[in-house]
Every structure is written in C-alpha cells, then in structure tokens.
Design an enzyme around this catalytic site. Structure first.
Site, PDB file in Angstrom:
ATOM      1  CG  HIS A  24      -0.264   0.288   2.526  1.00 36.28           C
ATOM      2  ND1 HIS A  24      -0.080   1.564   3.019  1.00 36.28           N
ATOM      3  CD2 HIS A  24       0.284  -0.548   3.450  1.00 36.28           C
ATOM      4  CE1 HIS A  24       0.533   1.498   4.184  1.00 36.28           C
ATOM      5  NE2 HIS A  24       0.774   0.236   4.469  1.00 36.28           N
ATOM      6  CB  CYS A  25       1.066   4.310  -1.733  1.00 37.63           C
ATOM      7  SG  CYS A  25      -0.499   4.577  -2.575  1.00 37.63           S
ATOM      8  CB  ALA A  26      -0.281   8.167   1.038  1.00 41.60           C
ATOM      9  CB  THR A  27      -4.780   7.262  -0.420  1.00 42.99           C
ATOM     10  OG1 THR A  27      -4.279   7.387  -1.748  1.00 42.99           O
ATOM     11  CG2 THR A  27      -4.496   8.524   0.370  1.00 42.99           C
ATOM     12  NE  ARG A  28      -3.782   6.063  -5.946  1.00 43.95           N
ATOM     13  CZ  ARG A  28      -3.644   6.436  -7.206  1.00 43.95           C
ATOM     14  NH1 ARG A  28      -3.384   5.544  -8.137  1.00 43.95           N
ATOM     15  NH2 ARG A  28      -3.772   7.697  -7.564  1.00 43.95           N
TER      16      ARG A  28
END
Length: 472
Positions: A24-28
């Site tokens: 995952h990244c910051a929002t996904r």
C-alpha cells in the site's frame, strides 16, 4: 473494522490464489495479480470503503483513503494473502516467469509507471518530512529565532542535506530490488559513488582515467537518472552471474564481481548516459522556465491529472533532481495548485450537494486534502463520479498556476500541499504570491463548483408545477 471489506475485496480480485502480493501507499491498496481478467470491479466499487479503483498492468489499486494501513492489515491477515516479497529479485523473477502465461503485462507505459512508482514510493514521505523540517528551520532563520552560523542550525539542517546528498544510496536500494538485483549490493554501489575520496575526484569535473580509460568526472550526489540506468544494468549482470557461476560461489563471488564491475561502469558508462539525458531534460526545462506564464498555466491546470493517472512518478524525480541541483523549482509550485483547486471543489460539494452520503465523502476528502494534500479521496470519490467537476478543477488549477507564472513563484523545499507542508512553502522568498495563488485556486474551484451545483438544481416549470432539474 475492515475485516468484511478485506474478505470482499480479496474474493473480488479472484481469491488469495490470484494474488502475488499486496502492498500500500498513502491512500491505495496495491494488489499484484496473476490474472486481471477475473476481477469483479463492480463488487469492489460497491464496497463503502472503496473510494476508487485503478488498473496499472497486472496491478490493481483500490483507493481507500487515510485508513489504508488498517485495510492493508486486514487484507494480509487473510490466509493465503502475502505482502509483496522483499527478498532477492532472482527468486521473484523466477516466480514471475512461472506465472507468466496468466499475466496481462499491460502497456509499456503502464509498466514504466509501475516500475518508477515502486522505486520512489518509499522515499516520498521522507522527502516531504525533511522538506517541512527545512522550511521550519529557514523560517526560524528569517525571523531571527535561529542563527545560520550556529551548531543548532547545522544539526537540524543535516537531515535535508543528508537525504539529498546520499540519495543515490537509497535510490540504488529500491531500484536494484525492482530490477532484479540484490538491493544491499545495489546500495553499496550507490554508496561507493558518494564516498568522500571518490567525490574529491568526481566533484572536480576534470578529465580522469580508470586503467587508462579516460572519462569526465561528474558528481553523483543527489542524482536520479544515472542511478536508475545503472541498477537496471546491475539486475541483468547479477542474474547472468548466477547462471554462469557455480551455486557454491554465489554468496561471495556474485557480489564481489558485481561491485567490481558496476562501480567503474557507473563512472564510465551509465553515469555519462544518465547525465546526458538529464542535461537534455534540463535544457527543455530551462526553455519552459523562459515562458513562466505558460509553465504556470500548464502545470496548474493539468498536473492534477498527471497525478490521477499515476504518471507523476515519472515527472516528480525530474523535478526533485532540479530542486536538489539549483535549490529552487518552479513547476512544483504551479503543479500544486490543482490540489488546492480540488480542495475548493470538494468543499463546495460538501456544503451544497443535496445527497448526504456524497456530502460526507466530500467532507472527508476536504479534510485530508487540507491537512496533508492527499488527493485520491476527492479525485476518485467526487470528481470522477461527475464529469462536470473536471471543468471546475481545471479552472481552479489554471487560475492559481497563472498567478504563479505571472509572479515567478518557486519553492525551495519539497513537501506535500496542505497544512502539514506549510513551513516548507512559507520559507520560500516567493511565499506571499504562492499563498495568493493557493487562495485563488481554492476560490475559483469552489465558485465554479457552486455554479455547477446551482445549475443542477435550477427549477423547471411544467404548466403549473415547478420541478427541480438535476443534471447527471
């Protein structure tokens, strides 16, 4: 909290057997899949926590928002679902080959975006964090609270200087892993290029030689493109060495030969290639800077869409390289105006839309955008569900970008837009016009969206009956 979401999402992407790994990244949430054709997109989009959906090659991205770490924890807790492997790329490469018949590779552009994203994603929060710290320090100096000659200043400034100076080490680590090489060997190659004794030679810019082979010395500190080219070649070299060398020698001889070959190759081959490409890009950038209004208008109006499709991972390293080399950068200032235009759009929707669930989504999107500049909830949860909002978003970004272009606004430290990044932007000598541009972007985005909302609710008279017309 996310257990039901995780169960539904994993089932919708084809079950654990179709998932190579999840990160995952910051929002996904990012699912690396074996076969994308079995994905039930409608089932995913029906989930309350799924703000948006995006495909990139064999990777499926589900936009969740700021609670993505909780969603990720719930997904990897399901039996059979694994995190994306952190092991040596050779093993990952073999697994990928074994799965190849079922995988849709996607276009070359999709694969390029996925590769650059995987290389740079871990470092963006670091760059933003030290950018905020640098901004706060520079503000303290500007207000006379801290002396630039003090040891305190030197200590607090060191994280920013270190990240830029030693960035080849960090970049070589993730790039080597992404291209199929041992990331620790890659990091050692990167570290060799910024070793003080070597820097004393390469920083001179003079003609030097290696075993009689002449080359022009150039500094690798803060560079991006030469490192990526070098690690791409290193990945091929390491896999070839493992094929031709006896397994008993892999532990010592493969790293030994890799380092002995790649450090000189970086200086003689991949460095010059990368620096030549960087110079061409710099010339194009300098041309565009010569037309500041054009630069401001283009980046202000359209960079938000570059972010939307994920292509900013190609542009951002170039921008950061320019920032590192000259200490200021124009397009990052104008490009951020789209984020603030989006804030104006979602604020208007949160206040004026008649649908309560839509207002709630817009309110949450506005909150995370205002605090930390995260755009995905607003882009995927609001804008993409009503094409009319694209006009408001573009107008707001264009207005702010024009202000930046007319006033020659630039930034001196990288950070995400929003309240948390305020010190980084406030420390620029162009802080006043920058914040004027921010206000303009928000105001125009809000006003244009308000007009759209008003047009959707205009009354329609049919005989003696007044009805409310709601546009799609």
């Amino acid at each position: 909290m996310f257990e039901e979401f995780a169960t539904e999402a994993v089932a919708a992407v084809g079950g654990p057997q179709n998932i190579r790994g999840v990160t995952h990244c910051a929002t996904r949430l990012r699912f690396q899949l074996r076969d994308t054709s079995v994905v039930d997109k409608e089932r995913i989009q029906a989930l309350d926590q799924a703000v948006g959906l995006r495909e990139s090659g064999s990777q499926l991205q589900i936009v969740v928002g700021m609670q993505v770490p909780d969603a990720y924890a719930a997904v990897v807790a399901i039996d059979g679902v694994e995190e994306l492997a952190d092991d040596s790329a050779a093993g990952a490469d073999e697994r990928a080959k074994a799965d190849a018949p079922a995988v849709k590779k996607g276009s070359i552009f999709d694969r390029l975006l996925a590769t650059i994203s995987a290389i740079f994603t871990p470092y963006i929060p670091l760059l933003a964090t030290v950018g905020i710290l640098k901004g706060a320090i520079d503000l303290s100096v500007n207000f006379g609270w801290l002396s630039a000659d003090s040891s305190t200043y030197t200590i607090l400034q060191s994280p920013w200087n270190a990240l830029l100076y030693f960035f080849p080490i960090l970049l070589a680590f993730t790039a080597a892993k992404q291209f199929g090489g041992n990331p620790y060997v890659g990091a050692l190659i990167g570290a060799s290029l910024v070793e003080p004794n070597l820097v004393a030679i390469t920083g001179s810019g003079s003609d030097v030689s290696f075993f009689g082979i002449p080359f022009v010395a150039q500094s690798f500190s803060g560079t991006v493109i030469p490192i990526i080219f070098g690690m791409w070649a290193f990945g091929y070299l390491e896999r070839w060495l493992k094929r031709v060398m006896p397994k008993i020698t892999h532990l010592l001889l493969v790293p030994l030969v890799s380092v002995a070959v790649m450090v000189p190759a970086m200086l003689l081959v991949f460095g010059p290639i990368g620096f030549s490409i960087a110079k061409v890009i710099a010339l194009g950038y300098e041309w565009l800077v010569g037309y500041p209004i054009l630069l401001g208008a283009v980046f202000g109006a359209f960079f938000i869409y570059v972010i939307m499709i994920g292509a900013h991972w190609v542009v951002l390293p170039i921008q950061l390289g320019i920032l590192a080399s000259q200490g200021y950068e124009y397009s990052l200032a104008a490009g951020g105006m789209g984020n603030y235009a989006l804030l104006g759009v979602v604020l208007a929707v949160a206040l004026l839309d008649k649908d309560k669930p839509t207002r709630q989504v817009a309110g949450g999107a506005a909150f995370v955008n205002f605090l930390s500049g995260i755009t995905e909830p607003g882009l995927y949860g609001i804008v993409m569900k009503n094409k009319r909002y694209f006009g408001a978003l573009t107008l707001g970004g264009l207005a702010g970008g024009l202000v930046c272009g007319i006033t020659g606004t630039y930034i001196t430290a990288f950070a995400f837009t929003g309240l948390f990044g305020l010190p980084a932007f406030a420390s620029s000598p162009k802080a006043v016009p920058y914040f004027i541009a921010v206000v303009v972007s928000i105001a125009v985005g809000f006003a244009a969206t308000a007009l759209i909302e008003k047009s959707r609710r205009r009354p329609v008279v049919e005989g003696d009956v007044v009805k409310e017309a709601v546009s799609a």
